[in-house]
Design a protein around this motif. Structure first.
Motif, PDB file in Angstrom:
ATOM      1  N   ILE A 118       0.597  -1.190   0.021  1.00 27.32           N
ATOM      2  CA  ILE A 118      -0.059   0.182  -0.255  1.00 27.32           C
ATOM      3  C   ILE A 118       0.699   1.429  -0.205  1.00 27.32           C
ATOM      4  N   TYR A 119       2.192   0.946   1.228  1.00 23.54           N
ATOM      5  CA  TYR A 119       2.513   2.289   0.684  1.00 23.54           C
ATOM      6  C   TYR A 119       3.807   2.801  -0.169  1.00 23.54           C
ATOM      7  N   VAL A 123       3.088   6.331  -2.523  1.00 18.58           N
ATOM      8  CA  VAL A 123       4.560   6.889  -2.416  1.00 18.58           C
ATOM      9  C   VAL A 123       5.515   7.428  -3.259  1.00 18.58           C
ATOM     10  N   SER A 124       6.373   8.349  -3.518  1.00 21.92           N
ATOM     11  CA  SER A 124       7.574   8.321  -4.737  1.00 21.92           C
ATOM     12  C   SER A 124       8.357   7.426  -3.309  1.00 21.92           C
ATOM     13  N   GLU A 125       9.743   7.693  -4.215  1.00 23.36           N
ATOM     14  CA  GLU A 125      11.036   7.120  -3.915  1.00 23.36           C
ATOM     15  C   GLU A 125      11.498   8.340  -2.677  1.00 23.36           C
ATOM     16  N   THR A 138      12.353  -1.957  -3.847  1.00 31.94           N
ATOM     17  CA  THR A 138      11.049  -1.957  -3.561  1.00 31.94           C
ATOM     18  C   THR A 138      10.886  -0.369  -4.965  1.00 31.94           C
ATOM     19  N   ASN A 139      10.103  -1.077  -5.465  1.00 27.99           N
ATOM     20  CA  ASN A 139       9.731  -0.191  -6.427  1.00 27.99           C
ATOM     21  C   ASN A 139       8.386   1.031  -6.133  1.00 27.99           C
TER      22      ASN A 139
END
Length: 209
Positions: A118-119, A123-125, A138-139
């Motif tokens: 979900i997170y 969100v963006s990196e 993680t993408n």
């Protein structure tokens, strides 16, 4: 509670479902009304107008037409994940298998996402790093938490459903029969068509699911 837990709900969710089961609501209402006099019984309606009632049958649960308890619960947990206050390691239940997937042979089971997923979808990196929640390998998709809240509704009304054949290489975690729902997750005037695997073998908490 065991009825709902056996359907895949966590202890907390099972308690909420048990509390909202029609028979339990009726029993509590009858208990509350037993000390009413005749005039009170005449003027005070029984508890029959609730929107969040669920029905426990011998098979799958059936929800009232206006029932949205699962969506509300999912959105609350998404908010907790955004605020980093969701402390459970349980997957987050979005709802039950949508009808569009049941008609092609799916069983009515919980549809879930992990809090990590979900997170990372939301969100963006850069945001993950800024909040100290970045994880390697993680993408991050930066679609926003509001988009995440709509994923179940999008799966329930997909653009297309693709049924993939079984793979012959059974050593792969992707070797089971899979179904992909193509959904429109467009955000901020940018078209985003996402393939969502809704039936495949995955590993969560070191267990195959």
């Amino acid at each position: 509670m065991e009825y709902w837990k056996n359907l895949g709900y966590s202890d907390e969710e099972a308690m909420a479902m048990y509390y909202n089961t029609a028979g339990e609501r009726e029993a509590r209402d009858a208990s509350a009304r037993r000390d009413y006099n005749a005039e009170q019984r005449k003027n005070i309606r029984p508890d029959i107008d609730r929107k969040d009632v669920v029905f426990a049958n011998s098979g799958d649960p059936v929800y009232s037409a206006d029932e949205n308890i699962m969506q509300n619960d999912f959105e609350e947990k998404v908010d907790q994940i955004e605020n980093n206050t969701y402390n459970s390691d349980d997957v987050v239940i979005m709802g039950r298998t949508p009808k569009v997937l049941q008609v092609i042979g799916f069983n009515s089971l919980p549809v879930a996402m992990t809090k990590k997923h979900i997170y990372s979808v939301a969100v963006s990196e850069a945001r993950a790093k800024n909040e100290g929640r970045y994880k390697k390998n993680t993408n991050y998709h930066d679609l926003g938490f509001n988009t995440v809240k709509q994923i179940y509704n999008k799966i329930s009304d997909p653009l297309m459903v693709i049924v993939a054949p079984d793979f012959t290489d059974k050593t792969s975690r992707y070797s089971t029969h899979r179904v992909i729902a193509l959904v429109d997750l467009s955000v901020n005037n940018k078209q985003v068509i996402a393939p969502i695997a809704v039936d495949f073998e995955g590993i969560y908490n070191k267990k195959n699911n």
